[in-house]
Design an enzyme around this catalytic site. Structure first.
Site, short mmCIF file in Angstrom:
data_model
loop_
_atom_site.label_atom_id
_atom_site.label_comp_id
_atom_site.label_asym_id
_atom_site.label_seq_id
_atom_site.Cartn_x
_atom_site.Cartn_y
_atom_site.Cartn_z
N HIS A 46 -25.89 33.90 19.80
CA HIS A 46 -26.08 33.31 18.47
C HIS A 46 -26.49 31.84 18.64
O HIS A 46 -25.78 30.92 18.24
CB HIS A 46 -24.82 33.47 17.62
N HIS A 74 5.19 4.60 33.84
CA HIS A 74 4.25 5.73 33.80
C HIS A 74 2.98 5.49 34.62
O HIS A 74 2.66 6.28 35.50
CB HIS A 74 3.88 6.07 32.35
N GLY A 114 -6.17 16.50 35.66
CA GLY A 114 -6.28 15.12 35.16
C GLY A 114 -6.44 15.19 33.65
O GLY A 114 -5.65 14.58 32.93
N PRO A 115 -7.44 15.95 33.17
CA PRO A 115 -7.46 16.21 31.73
C PRO A 115 -6.24 17.07 31.41
O PRO A 115 -6.16 18.24 31.83
CB PRO A 115 -8.77 16.98 31.52
N LEU A 116 -5.28 16.49 30.73
CA LEU A 116 -4.00 17.18 30.57
C LEU A 116 -4.19 18.55 29.91
O LEU A 116 -5.03 18.74 29.04
CB LEU A 116 -3.04 16.30 29.77
N HIS A 169 -0.04 6.09 39.20
CA HIS A 169 1.08 6.48 38.33
C HIS A 169 2.33 6.74 39.16
O HIS A 169 2.50 7.86 39.68
CB HIS A 169 0.71 7.72 37.53
N HIS A 196 -22.03 27.74 11.81
CA HIS A 196 -22.24 28.72 12.88
C HIS A 196 -23.59 28.57 13.57
O HIS A 196 -23.95 29.39 14.41
CB HIS A 196 -22.10 30.14 12.31
N GLU A 231 -10.92 29.91 22.68
CA GLU A 231 -12.07 29.54 23.53
C GLU A 231 -11.68 28.58 24.64
O GLU A 231 -12.15 28.71 25.77
CB GLU A 231 -13.17 28.90 22.67
C1 LIG Z 1 -6.68 15.33 27.81
C2 LIG Z 1 -6.08 14.01 28.24
N1 LIG Z 1 -5.82 13.09 27.31
C3 LIG Z 1 -5.34 11.89 27.67
C4 LIG Z 1 -5.10 11.60 28.98
C5 LIG Z 1 -4.63 10.21 29.38
N2 LIG Z 1 -3.23 10.28 29.86
C6 LIG Z 1 -2.94 10.34 31.16
S1 LIG Z 1 -1.31 10.50 31.44
C7 LIG Z 1 -0.98 10.43 29.79
C8 LIG Z 1 0.41 10.51 29.28
C9 LIG Z 1 1.07 11.67 29.79
O1 LIG Z 1 2.44 11.60 29.60
P1 LIG Z 1 3.29 12.67 30.35
O2 LIG Z 1 2.52 13.91 30.36
O3 LIG Z 1 4.62 12.70 29.71
O4 LIG Z 1 3.36 12.13 31.80
P2 LIG Z 1 4.49 11.18 32.42
O5 LIG Z 1 4.62 9.99 31.51
O6 LIG Z 1 5.72 11.99 32.47
O7 LIG Z 1 3.95 10.81 33.75
C10 LIG Z 1 -2.13 10.31 29.05
C11 LIG Z 1 -2.17 10.24 27.58
C12 LIG Z 1 -5.39 12.60 29.93
N3 LIG Z 1 -5.21 12.42 31.21
N4 LIG Z 1 -5.84 13.80 29.52
#
Ligand SMILES: Cc1ncc(C[n+]2csc(CCOP(=O)(O)OP(=O)(O)O)c2C)c(N)n1
Length: 669
Positions: A460, A261, A118-120, A30, A472, A410
């Site tokens: 639970h 991107h 990585g997981p946003l 990226h 639940h 959570e």
């Molecule tokens: C939870 C999650 N969902 C989807 C992705 C896949 N993903 C990676 S980057 C991205 C877009 C992110 O855009 P932005 O945060 O604006 O980053 P930029 O384009 O500025 O680099 C996605 C959907 C991820 N990494 N994590």
């Protein structure tokens, strides 16, 4: 702060070009984020961030978290340039097998990477845990010693994710003024412009959370510095700096488009970008000498700061003997050898009780022995029994407390606990109902990848919840948590197992443990004379030998976990009395630990030729790969229902009698 703009710009261009070169060489990655965010991160790294590249785990270093982990070439470039043990060859090996520059940052792999991202959204939420950790350390050992700040680069994607909303709300509530988000506000995400789906006012949202919010041109270094100065002067509020940037800055044909991107720019566009940035277009992975010299001078100052801290720390240590010992033990996450016996002592007198209550009793003892043991629940501690009595509530007025009120959040709870665990100074725990583990599972997975010592407690744990009904009542949860690699799933059956499962979790330093407890009372268990509590640490052990054992191998081994162990013993006793069978009962509180045992040990539990059945109040899928495909799995493969637990046990076939009948029919078939 007055800046050396010329040199900072040279630094930013070096970061940009290293990043696009590495992405190009890997033919994946990226480039857009490093190109866009290089200006404001250069200001941060050169002028604000306190660290020592030769001592990346210095406990009072400022933390830089790249929540938008996809932009990791930005981070790797900074780490390389600022002298971390990340040589150029590693930048050139970006995303390759056995490199320490993986496709997204991974904690424990690359020196200087604070969190696996990585997981946003995860990094944004982890940062709240890191900042909380700083406040909690300061409250215990002094703000002179612990005053690190947490700077987090968040992107549009991070702020779209719900977990960042939960965490941001908590950070504002806790008044974490040691936390600064730098928002890479470029209005582009993967699929296009954020205009497509993200038009809220981020600034107003964070103001609503109680944050101090500023905006600047993210390419104007002086403006960035002014915002950082203001942010760091804030008391009682975390900060959000919205840095307006251009994704892919410098790329003549791709900047400000989503094409920049997540794909290499291409050889021609890289040349054009370098020309545009005033860089030699044919030079690759170039770090000019003047840039090296500029950074070296900065690093020297940073190292001096860290040495000064170490000096103050030595003085503090020599005049604070006991407290210093406690800190040392906390940082080692040491477990007092007495703890095991103390835990077992509370369960000396067997009694019928819910394992959530037994867990509650264990937590009180652990809190006495383990100074870094802190945590809380998602608004459920009266039900999960996880409050530390007399531990005090963590709040902006009392960071010395031990009980963290995560609220009904959570997902952030999991990520905050991971944030605490990343500092390696705590053994954090979380708690909620097992059925809501789904709401924190993404954080649990990252905890497991990152080898974090965190305890995820769930109560639970089955349809036995009863009247609350199917929403639940966990069905697939226990087994599905076992699917997460590097995470122990512990489901104890009584006090002795509760004690030893906690002991297993507290001594397991390289991965999270999930502890699963019942809401309903469970019988106390009788064990053979040969039993030792350490047997529980083997994950599975013989709880009841077959009656005919002396004359023959048991014909049947009945395995059970947690709340089903009592019913399994009942069923086994009936089978022996009525059918003349020899039934050995194996309690298996932790499949992961059992799987790691020797073949000889496994053969003791499962003698050759014996038929195997298992009972667990959850889905049956999975047992055949644990116990063999001929094993009979008694479980529940449909949702529960709303009724008293005892009624459901009858309807769903989980009484001793029903289990006995199922097995008897199976043996005869
Ligand atoms: C939870 C999650 N969902 C989807 C992705 C896949 N993903 C990676 S980057 C991205 C877009 C992110 O855009 P932005 O945060 O604006 O980053 P930029 O384009 O500025 O680099 C996605 C959907 C991820 N990494 N994590």
């Amino acid at each position: 702060m007055t800046l050396d703009i010329k040199n900072l710009q040279r630094l930013a261009t070096t970061v940009r070009t290293l990043s696009i070169d590495a992405v190009q060489k890997a033919n994946s990655g990226h480039p857009g984020l490093p190109l866009g965010a290089a200006d404001f991160t250069s200001v941060l790294w050169a002028n604000y961030l306190r660290f020592n590249p030769k001592d990346p785990s210095w406990i009072n270093r400022d933390r830089f978290v790249l929540s938008a982990g996809h932009g990791c070439m930005l981070l790797y470039s900074m780490l390389h340039l600022f002298g971390y043990d990340l040589p150029m060859s590693q930048l050139q090996q970006f995303r390759q097998w056995e490199s320490i520059t993986p496709g997204h940052p991974e904690f424990g792999i690359t020196p200087g990477v604070e969190c696996t991202t990585g997981p946003l959204g995860q990094g944004a939420a982890n940062s709240v845990g890191l900042a909380l950790s700083g406040k909690m350390l300061a409250a215990r050992y002094g703000a002179d010693l612990f005053n690190y700040r947490v700077f987090t680069l968040v992107s549009d994607g991070d702020l779209m994710e719900g977990v960042s909303a939960e965490a941001g709300s908590l950070a504002g509530h806790m008044q974490l003024d040691n936390l600064v988000y730098m928002y890479d506000d470029n209005k582009i995400s993967l699929a296009g412009e954020t205009e497509l789906c993200f038009t809220e006012s981020v600034a107003k949202r964070y103001e609503g959370y109680g944050w101090f919010v500023q905006s600047c041109d993210g390419h104007n270094m002086q403006e960035v510095a002014q915002c950082l100065d203001q942010a760091l002067a804030q008391r009682g509020r975390p900060s959000l700096i919205c840095c307006r940037t251009l994704l892919g800055f410098g790329s003549p044909n791709k900047s400000n488009t989503h094409e920049a991107h997540g794909a290499p720019l291409g050889a021609e566009e890289i040349k054009a970008t370098k020309r545009n940035l005033g860089w030699p277009e044919d030079a690759q992975f170039l770090v000019p000498e003047d840039v090296q010299a500029f950074i070296a001078a900065r690093v020297e100052k940073k190292v001096e700061e860290s040495s000064a801290w170490k000096g103050s720390f030595s003085t503090w240590r020599s005049s604070n003997g006991e407290l210093a010992k406690q800190l040392e033990s906390q940082l080692a996450r040491a477990i007092d050898p007495k703890l095991k016996d103390e835990l077992l002592a509370i369960f000396k007198e067997p009694k019928k009780d819910a394992t959530r209550n037994l867990s509650g009793a264990a937590i009180q003892v652990i809190a006495k022995y383990v100074p870094g043991f802190v945590g809380g629940s998602a608004d459920l501690d009266p039900s999960t029994k996880t409050a530390i009595k007399g531990g005090g509530d963590v709040s902006h007025e009392n960071f010395a407390g031990k009980n963290i009120h995560f609220g009904v959040r959570e997902h952030a709870m999991g990520s905050l606990a991971n944030g605490l665990a990343y500092t390696q100074a705590w053994i954090p725990y979380t708690a909620t109902f097992l059925v809501f583990s789904d709401y924190m599972r993404p954080a649990m997975r990252v905890g497991a990848i990152s080898h974090l010592q965190a305890l995820y407690i769930f109560t639970h744990d089955s349809f036995w919840v009863g009247e609350d009904g199917p929403t639940h009542e966990p069905i697939e949860h226990v087994m599905s948590l076992r699917l997460i690699p590097n995470m122990r799933v512990l489901r104890p059956a009584d006090g002795v197992e509760v004690a030893m499962c906690y002991y297993a979790a507290l001594t397991h330093k390289h991965g999270p443990s999930t502890l699963i407890f019942s809401r309903q009372n469970l019988p106390s268990l009788t064990r053979p004379a040969s039993f030792s509590p350490d047997d529980v640490l083997k994950g599975g052990y013989i709880l009841k030998e077959g009656i005919l054992k002396e004359s023959s191998q048991p014909k049947l081994v009945l395995v059970a976990t947690g709340s089903e162990v009592g019913a399994a013993v009942e069923a086994a006793t009936m089978l022996e009395a009525e059918g003349g069978h020899s039934v050995q009962v194996v309690s298996m509180p932790c499949v992961e630990l059992f799987t790691a045992q020797s073949a000889a040990y496994k053969a003791e539990l499962f003698p050759a030729g014996a038929r195997i059945a298992v009972v667990e109040a959850g889905v049956t899928l999975g047992w055949s790969s644990i116990l063999g495909r001929d094993a009979l799995a008694i479980g529940i493969d449909h949702y529960g229902a709303s009724a008293p637990g005892e009624i459901l046990a009858e309807k769903f076939g989980f009484t001793g009698q029903a289990i006995k009948e199922r097995i008897a029919a199976w043996i005869e078939s």
